[in-house]
Every structure is written in structure tokens, then in C-alpha cells.
Design a protein around this motif. Structure first.
Motif, PDB file in Angstrom:
ATOM      1  N   GLN A 296       4.217  39.709   9.058  1.00 25.45           N
ATOM      2  CA  GLN A 296       2.844  39.933   9.081  1.00 25.45           C
ATOM      3  C   GLN A 296       2.178  39.800   7.769  1.00 25.45           C
ATOM      4  OE1 GLN A 296       2.318  43.837  10.892  1.00 25.45           O
ATOM      5  NE2 GLN A 296       2.627  43.072  12.834  1.00 25.45           N
ATOM      6  N   ALA A 297       2.973  39.986   6.505  1.00 28.51           N
ATOM      7  CA  ALA A 297       2.445  40.032   5.384  1.00 28.51           C
ATOM      8  C   ALA A 297       2.201  38.449   5.082  1.00 28.51           C
ATOM      9  CB  ALA A 297       3.390  40.607   4.613  1.00 28.51           C
ATOM     10  N   GLU A 298       3.120  37.861   5.576  1.00 29.84           N
ATOM     11  CA  GLU A 298       3.437  36.213   5.149  1.00 29.84           C
ATOM     12  C   GLU A 298       2.397  35.531   5.904  1.00 29.84           C
ATOM     13  OE1 GLU A 298       7.216  34.955   5.926  1.00 29.84           O
ATOM     14  OE2 GLU A 298       8.225  36.004   4.094  1.00 29.84           O
ATOM     15  N   ALA A 299       2.156  36.010   7.294  1.00 25.71           N
ATOM     16  CA  ALA A 299       1.007  35.243   8.164  1.00 25.71           C
ATOM     17  C   ALA A 299      -0.297  35.660   7.371  1.00 25.71           C
ATOM     18  CB  ALA A 299       1.315  35.787   9.461  1.00 25.71           C
ATOM     19  N   LEU A 300      -0.531  36.909   7.228  1.00 20.75           N
ATOM     20  CA  LEU A 300      -1.735  37.057   6.596  1.00 20.75           C
ATOM     21  C   LEU A 300      -2.064  36.275   5.297  1.00 20.75           C
ATOM     22  CD1 LEU A 300      -1.852  40.985   7.034  1.00 20.75           C
ATOM     23  CD2 LEU A 300      -3.552  39.418   7.865  1.00 20.75           C
ATOM     24  N   THR A 301      -1.097  36.168   4.258  1.00 19.47           N
ATOM     25  CA  THR A 301      -1.224  35.573   3.187  1.00 19.47           C
ATOM     26  C   THR A 301      -1.519  34.062   3.449  1.00 19.47           C
ATOM     27  OG1 THR A 301       0.024  37.098   2.039  1.00 19.47           O
ATOM     28  CG2 THR A 301      -0.072  35.093   0.942  1.00 19.47           C
ATOM     29  N   ARG A 302      -0.747  33.637   4.253  1.00 13.88           N
ATOM     30  CA  ARG A 302      -1.151  31.873   4.656  1.00 13.88           C
ATOM     31  C   ARG A 302      -2.504  31.750   5.127  1.00 13.88           C
ATOM     32  NH1 ARG A 302       3.933  32.353   7.218  1.00 13.88           N
ATOM     33  NH2 ARG A 302       3.126  32.603   9.134  1.00 13.88           N
ATOM     34  N   ALA A 303      -3.040  32.904   5.798  1.00 15.09           N
ATOM     35  CA  ALA A 303      -4.435  32.892   6.265  1.00 15.09           C
ATOM     36  C   ALA A 303      -5.278  33.217   5.021  1.00 15.09           C
ATOM     37  CB  ALA A 303      -4.743  33.520   7.676  1.00 15.09           C
ATOM     38  N   GLY A 304      -5.097  33.374   4.019  1.00  8.58           N
ATOM     39  CA  GLY A 304      -6.198  33.564   2.794  1.00  8.58           C
ATOM     40  C   GLY A 304      -6.284  35.090   2.647  1.00  8.58           C
ATOM     41  N   TRP A 305      -5.674  35.898   3.189  1.00  9.13           N
ATOM     42  CA  TRP A 305      -5.681  37.436   2.927  1.00  9.13           C
ATOM     43  C   TRP A 305      -4.837  37.992   1.730  1.00  9.13           C
ATOM     44  CZ3 TRP A 305      -8.575  41.034   6.134  1.00  9.13           C
ATOM     45  CH2 TRP A 305      -9.341  40.400   7.335  1.00  9.13           C
ATOM     46  N   LYS A 306      -5.513  38.854   1.262  1.00  8.29           N
ATOM     47  CA  LYS A 306      -4.624  39.600   0.209  1.00  8.29           C
ATOM     48  C   LYS A 306      -4.111  40.768   1.202  1.00  8.29           C
ATOM     49  CE  LYS A 306      -3.029  40.254  -3.940  1.00  8.29           C
ATOM     50  NZ  LYS A 306      -1.873  39.590  -4.377  1.00  8.29           N
ATOM     51  N   VAL A 307      -2.677  41.095   0.825  1.00  5.40           N
ATOM     52  CA  VAL A 307      -2.154  42.281   1.552  1.00  5.40           C
ATOM     53  C   VAL A 307      -1.414  43.205   0.560  1.00  5.40           C
ATOM     54  CG1 VAL A 307      -0.099  42.828   3.001  1.00  5.40           C
ATOM     55  CG2 VAL A 307      -1.189  40.706   3.312  1.00  5.40           C
ATOM     56  N   GLN A 308      -1.812  44.494   0.889  1.00  5.94           N
ATOM     57  CA  GLN A 308      -1.347  45.683  -0.012  1.00  5.94           C
ATOM     58  C   GLN A 308      -0.653  46.674   0.822  1.00  5.94           C
ATOM     59  OE1 GLN A 308      -1.549  45.868  -3.667  1.00  5.94           O
ATOM     60  NE2 GLN A 308       0.217  47.440  -3.071  1.00  5.94           N
ATOM     61  N   ARG A 309       0.681  46.747   0.281  1.00  2.00           N
ATOM     62  CA  ARG A 309       1.507  47.845   1.187  1.00  2.00           C
ATOM     63  C   ARG A 309       1.872  49.025   0.291  1.00  2.00           C
ATOM     64  NH1 ARG A 309       3.014  44.911   5.892  1.00  2.00           N
ATOM     65  NH2 ARG A 309       3.603  47.055   6.778  1.00  2.00           N
ATOM     66  N   LEU A 310       1.121  50.283   0.853  1.00  8.62           N
ATOM     67  CA  LEU A 310       1.428  51.561   0.008  1.00  8.62           C
ATOM     68  C   LEU A 310       2.399  52.297   0.846  1.00  8.62           C
ATOM     69  CD1 LEU A 310      -2.333  51.858  -0.658  1.00  8.62           C
ATOM     70  CD2 LEU A 310      -0.693  51.078  -2.525  1.00  8.62           C
TER      71      LEU A 310
END
Length: 141
Positions: free
Chosen positions: A105-119
């Protein structure tokens, strides 16, 4: 208890079914702090990325920032994650799949231009708030 149940006992089944997918205490605390600081966001907002559907805990749609507040048990925290002894094979597979899904999911979001932060849930609230604020500032929000 159904014969095909994953639970090792009726008590375990009741306990596990009581776990929330959304609105956990750490997530609610972070959302409340963000809101108090003037940030506006969507909670548990579904993002469709082709075949992958993602539901980050906190979403800043304009800034394209997705925040996940991960539980130490369910997402196999290297510091606090544990492996159950009862029904160990089932749970090891389940937890490994959770980690793999998080990565996908993080990789898919990143490819779509999203910045992902997991806490992780154990990150102190003031630290989590500072991380999110810095991330939003970097995205011009």
C-alpha cells in the motif's frame, strides 16, 4: 465457536473480534491534537489506486499525505511486536501478510504521488504531531 475458527478458544475469539480497525486510542489522540492545532483532514478515507484500495487513518487530500497509526502487535513492531504461542502458524502468516500489505500500500501510494508516514502506536503524541506537521510543511500545507 465455529469449527473453522482461527481462535484457539472462545475467549480468544471474543477478545480478537473486539479489536477495532479504526478509531484506536493512539489514532484518536493524534487526530484530536492535529485538529486542535488547526489541521483539517479526512479520517479513514478510501483512496482508490487501480486494483489497490487503501484506507489510511488520517488523510490530507490536497497535500496528498497519508498517515497510518500502526498497532505494535498487528503490524509486527520490531520493538514491541510479539508472536502468539497458541495457533502460532496461523498468526505468524497473518501478521506477515499485514506487513506485506502495508508495504504494498505504501509503494502504491508513493507511485501515485502521495507521501506516506507510518507511526507506531507507541510514538509519543508530541513527537507524532511534530512528524506530521513537518511532513505537511514540506508538502506546502
Amino acid at each position: 465457536m465455529p469449527p473453522e475458527s482461527w481462535a484457539s478458544s472462545p475467549a480468544t475469539r471474543r477478545s480478537m473480534l473486539g479489536n477495532k480497525r479504526a478509531d484506536t486510542k493512539p489514532e484518536v489522540a493524534l487526530r484530536s491534537a492535529l485538529h486542535a492545532d488547526g489541521y483539517r483532514f479526512c479520517k479513514d478515507h478510501r483512496i482508490d489506486l487501480g486494483t489497490i484500495k487503501v484506507r489510511p487513518d488520517i488523510v490530507f487530500t490536497r497535500a496528498k499525505v497519508a498517515i497510518f497509526v500502526d498497532g505494535c502487535y498487528w503490524h509486527s513492531c520490531p520493538e514491541h511486536g510479539t508472536q502468539p504461542k497458541a495457533n502460532a502458524e496461523f498468526w505468524a502468516s497473518k501478521l506477515a501478510r499485514n506487513v506485506e500489505r502495508d508495504r504494498e500500500q505504501a509503494e502504491a501510494l508513493t507511485r501515485a504521488g502521495w507521501k506516506v508516514q507510518r507511526l507506531w502506536e507507541h510514538v509519543p503524541l508530541d513527537e507524532a504531531l511534530a512528524i506530521v506537521a513537518a511532513l505537511l510543511a514540506d508538502r506546502g500545507h
